[in-house]
Design a protein around this motif. Structure first.
Motif, PDB file in Angstrom:
ATOM      1  N   PHE A  25       0.759  -1.301  -0.176  1.00 35.30           N
ATOM      2  CA  PHE A  25       0.170   0.039  -0.062  1.00 35.30           C
ATOM      3  C   PHE A  25       0.860   1.208  -0.121  1.00 35.30           C
ATOM      4  CE2 PHE A  25      -2.652   3.266   1.987  1.00 35.30           C
ATOM      5  CZ  PHE A  25      -3.643   3.310   1.144  1.00 35.30           C
ATOM      6  N   PHE A  26       1.970   1.156   0.893  1.00 34.00           N
ATOM      7  CA  PHE A  26       2.694   2.312   0.943  1.00 34.00           C
ATOM      8  C   PHE A  26       4.162   2.015  -0.147  1.00 34.00           C
ATOM      9  CE2 PHE A  26       0.297   3.001   4.840  1.00 34.00           C
ATOM     10  CZ  PHE A  26       0.055   4.244   4.968  1.00 34.00           C
ATOM     11  N   GLY A  27       4.660   3.049  -0.645  1.00 34.19           N
ATOM     12  CA  GLY A  27       5.802   2.995  -0.942  1.00 34.19           C
ATOM     13  C   GLY A  27       6.811   3.162   0.094  1.00 34.19           C
ATOM     14  N   SER A  57       2.828   7.604  -0.260  1.00 39.45           N
ATOM     15  CA  SER A  57       1.432   7.074  -0.710  1.00 39.45           C
ATOM     16  C   SER A  57       0.771   8.127  -1.741  1.00 39.45           C
ATOM     17  CB  SER A  57       0.491   6.826   0.414  1.00 39.45           C
ATOM     18  OG  SER A  57      -0.840   6.442  -0.134  1.00 39.45           O
ATOM     19  N   LYS A  58       0.516   7.672  -2.979  1.00 40.54           N
ATOM     20  CA  LYS A  58      -0.173   8.574  -3.895  1.00 40.54           C
ATOM     21  C   LYS A  58      -1.717   8.669  -3.508  1.00 40.54           C
ATOM     22  CE  LYS A  58       2.909   7.491  -7.870  1.00 40.54           C
ATOM     23  NZ  LYS A  58       2.875   6.934  -8.961  1.00 40.54           N
ATOM     24  N   ILE A  59      -2.204   7.595  -2.745  1.00 43.56           N
ATOM     25  CA  ILE A  59      -3.618   7.644  -2.306  1.00 43.56           C
ATOM     26  C   ILE A  59      -3.841   8.628  -0.896  1.00 43.56           C
ATOM     27  CG2 ILE A  59      -5.372   6.215  -1.577  1.00 43.56           C
ATOM     28  CD1 ILE A  59      -4.111   3.824  -3.326  1.00 43.56           C
ATOM     29  N   SER A  60      -2.909   8.579  -0.092  1.00 39.58           N
ATOM     30  CA  SER A  60      -2.945   9.164   1.219  1.00 39.58           C
ATOM     31  C   SER A  60      -1.603   9.602   1.403  1.00 39.58           C
ATOM     32  CB  SER A  60      -3.560   7.967   2.287  1.00 39.58           C
ATOM     33  OG  SER A  60      -4.473   7.328   2.097  1.00 39.58           O
ATOM     34  N   PRO A  61      -1.095  10.519   0.934  1.00 40.92           N
ATOM     35  CA  PRO A  61       0.112  11.412   1.416  1.00 40.92           C
ATOM     36  C   PRO A  61       0.067  11.889   2.663  1.00 40.92           C
ATOM     37  CG  PRO A  61      -1.034  12.477  -0.342  1.00 40.92           C
ATOM     38  CD  PRO A  61      -1.734  11.320  -0.211  1.00 40.92           C
ATOM     39  N   LYS A  62      -1.161  12.408   3.174  1.00 40.85           N
ATOM     40  CA  LYS A  62      -1.112  12.904   4.581  1.00 40.85           C
ATOM     41  C   LYS A  62      -0.728  11.870   5.379  1.00 40.85           C
ATOM     42  CE  LYS A  62      -3.593  17.110   3.439  1.00 40.85           C
ATOM     43  NZ  LYS A  62      -4.744  17.880   3.840  1.00 40.85           N
ATOM     44  N   SER A 111       3.958  -5.882   7.423  1.00 41.06           N
ATOM     45  CA  SER A 111       2.772  -5.986   6.570  1.00 41.06           C
ATOM     46  C   SER A 111       2.822  -4.557   6.206  1.00 41.06           C
ATOM     47  CB  SER A 111       1.709  -6.230   7.579  1.00 41.06           C
ATOM     48  OG  SER A 111       0.532  -6.347   6.760  1.00 41.06           O
ATOM     49  N   ASN A 112       2.212  -4.481   4.913  1.00 47.23           N
ATOM     50  CA  ASN A 112       2.188  -3.301   4.036  1.00 47.23           C
ATOM     51  C   ASN A 112       0.918  -3.484   3.068  1.00 47.23           C
ATOM     52  OD1 ASN A 112       2.318  -0.679   2.691  1.00 47.23           O
ATOM     53  ND2 ASN A 112       4.191  -1.316   1.941  1.00 47.23           N
ATOM     54  N   THR A 113      -0.119  -3.111   3.861  1.00 44.58           N
ATOM     55  CA  THR A 113      -1.552  -3.429   3.260  1.00 44.58           C
ATOM     56  C   THR A 113      -2.478  -2.276   3.228  1.00 44.58           C
ATOM     57  OG1 THR A 113      -2.773  -4.223   5.064  1.00 44.58           O
ATOM     58  CG2 THR A 113      -1.537  -6.022   3.771  1.00 44.58           C
ATOM     59  N   LYS A 114      -3.481  -2.141   2.566  1.00 40.36           N
ATOM     60  CA  LYS A 114      -4.584  -1.050   2.497  1.00 40.36           C
ATOM     61  C   LYS A 114      -5.004  -1.058   4.153  1.00 40.36           C
ATOM     62  CE  LYS A 114      -8.435  -3.233   0.790  1.00 40.36           C
ATOM     63  NZ  LYS A 114      -9.473  -3.199  -0.258  1.00 40.36           N
ATOM     64  N   TYR A 139       0.589   0.490  12.285  1.00 37.85           N
ATOM     65  CA  TYR A 139      -0.402   1.793  11.959  1.00 37.85           C
ATOM     66  C   TYR A 139      -1.406   1.192  11.190  1.00 37.85           C
ATOM     67  CZ  TYR A 139       3.818   4.343  13.383  1.00 37.85           C
ATOM     68  OH  TYR A 139       4.713   4.912  13.821  1.00 37.85           O
ATOM     69  N   ASN A 140      -2.728   1.916  11.289  1.00 38.37           N
ATOM     70  CA  ASN A 140      -3.947   1.819  10.675  1.00 38.37           C
ATOM     71  C   ASN A 140      -3.646   2.539   9.075  1.00 38.37           C
ATOM     72  OD1 ASN A 140      -6.300   2.752   9.199  1.00 38.37           O
ATOM     73  ND2 ASN A 140      -7.521   2.312  10.982  1.00 38.37           N
ATOM     74  N   SER A 141      -3.526   1.783   7.844  1.00 39.77           N
ATOM     75  CA  SER A 141      -3.206   2.546   6.947  1.00 39.77           C
ATOM     76  C   SER A 141      -3.913   3.541   6.291  1.00 39.77           C
ATOM     77  CB  SER A 141      -2.848   1.328   5.826  1.00 39.77           C
ATOM     78  OG  SER A 141      -1.961   0.331   6.063  1.00 39.77           O
ATOM     79  N   GLN A 142      -5.263   3.555   6.786  1.00 44.35           N
ATOM     80  CA  GLN A 142      -6.365   4.497   6.269  1.00 44.35           C
ATOM     81  C   GLN A 142      -6.147   5.895   7.214  1.00 44.35           C
ATOM     82  OE1 GLN A 142      -8.290   3.788   3.726  1.00 44.35           O
ATOM     83  NE2 GLN A 142      -6.801   2.185   3.610  1.00 44.35           N
ATOM     84  N   THR A 143      -5.747   5.690   8.409  1.00 47.16           N
ATOM     85  CA  THR A 143      -5.632   7.025   9.197  1.00 47.16           C
ATOM     86  C   THR A 143      -4.307   7.285   9.591  1.00 47.16           C
ATOM     87  OG1 THR A 143      -6.122   5.658  11.196  1.00 47.16           O
ATOM     88  CG2 THR A 143      -8.178   6.278  10.293  1.00 47.16           C
ATOM     89  N   GLY A 144      -3.228   6.571   9.631  1.00 45.83           N
ATOM     90  CA  GLY A 144      -1.986   6.723  10.101  1.00 45.83           C
ATOM     91  C   GLY A 144      -1.799   6.740  11.573  1.00 45.83           C
ATOM     92  N   ASN A 145      -2.789   6.231  12.217  1.00 44.37           N
ATOM     93  CA  ASN A 145      -2.794   5.983  13.854  1.00 44.37           C
ATOM     94  C   ASN A 145      -2.111   4.967  14.174  1.00 44.37           C
ATOM     95  OD1 ASN A 145      -4.447   8.367  14.129  1.00 44.37           O
ATOM     96  ND2 ASN A 145      -6.352   7.280  14.207  1.00 44.37           N
ATOM     97  N   ARG A 146      -1.394   4.995  15.327  1.00 46.08           N
ATOM     98  CA  ARG A 146      -0.845   3.651  15.692  1.00 46.08           C
ATOM     99  C   ARG A 146      -2.039   2.604  16.164  1.00 46.08           C
ATOM    100  NH1 ARG A 146       4.405   4.178  19.563  1.00 46.08           N
ATOM    101  NH2 ARG A 146       5.313   5.961  18.372  1.00 46.08           N
ATOM    102  N   ILE A 147      -1.911   1.341  16.059  1.00 44.33           N
ATOM    103  CA  ILE A 147      -2.511   0.346  16.466  1.00 44.33           C
ATOM    104  C   ILE A 147      -2.196  -0.048  17.743  1.00 44.33           C
ATOM    105  CG2 ILE A 147      -3.701  -1.927  16.052  1.00 44.33           C
ATOM    106  CD1 ILE A 147      -3.443  -1.311  12.868  1.00 44.33           C
ATOM    107  N   TYR A 148      -2.823  -0.167  18.877  1.00 44.16           N
ATOM    108  CA  TYR A 148      -2.488  -0.639  20.002  1.00 44.16           C
ATOM    109  C   TYR A 148      -3.333  -1.911  20.366  1.00 44.16           C
ATOM    110  CZ  TYR A 148       0.054   3.766  20.558  1.00 44.16           C
ATOM    111  OH  TYR A 148       1.096   4.857  20.610  1.00 44.16           O
TER     112      TYR A 148
END
Length: 184
Positions: A25-27, A57-62, A111-114, A139-148
């Motif tokens: 998902f991420f370069g 990420s072209k989809i989610s650069p932020k 892991s590097n998925t959506k 990290y959540n790939s949609q939000t960038g938040n850490r997963i705890y």
């Protein structure tokens, strides 16, 4: 432990392992840095050269930028906007302190998925003495938040998981010590 809990653990393990079957998902690029000649010379072999992962990420650069900032702040002790010459200047050796705070940085993408970005970063950390370590980041790939753990399990589920892992660890250690006793 009941069958429901075992099924949950197996499902989570499957989901994490199945994540490898998807496209990235991420370069991933590598940020490189070298200590400026005037800053320091250090007896550590690889301490003058630094590398660090940079996600794009072209989809989610932020989202990618948020993950990069979190990793840089946590490991390189540099907050957004503090960079002067390099992201590494808070950890590398200086004339005043010839022992680098971190060196020998490397990483592995788990892991590097959506849905999930999981990366392990290893380094040698120095303070009173030097020690190798590895830190895992999820990290959540949609939000960038850490997963705890508390974002996956409620308190009771987390407690049961920890209890199960402790029992498994005790069994493994017990098995190992039994094997050692039999050897001698």
């Amino acid at each position: 432990m009941n069958k429901s809990m075992i099924k949950r653990i197996l499902l989570i393990a499957f989901l994490f392992s199945a994540a490898h079957m998807h496209a990235q998902f991420f370069g991933i690029d590598t940020v490189k840095g070298t200590i400026p000649l005037q800053s320091a010379s250090t007896p550590f072999v690889n301490a003058n050269k630094y590398i660090f992962p940079k996600f794009s990420s072209k989809i989610s650069p932020k989202v990618a930028d948020s993950i990069n900032c979190d990793l840089i702040e946590d490991l390189l002790s540099l907050k957004r906007g503090e960079k002067k010459e390099s992201i590494f200047e808070a950890i590398w050796a200086t004339k005043e302190d010839p022992i680098p705070k971190l060196s020998d940085i490397s990483w592995a993408i788990i892991s590097n998925t959506k849905k999930i970005l999981s990366v392990n970063i290893s380094a040698t950390g120095c303070g009173a003495y030097c020690e190798d370590f590895t830190r895992g980041y999820n990290y959540n790939s949609q939000t960038g938040n850490r997963i705890y753990i508390d974002s996956i399990f409620n308190r009771e589920g987390a407690r049961k998981l920890c209890d199960t892992l402790r029992r498994m660890q005790r069994t493994l250690i017990s098995h190992f010590t039994d094997c050692v006793k039999q050897t001698f």
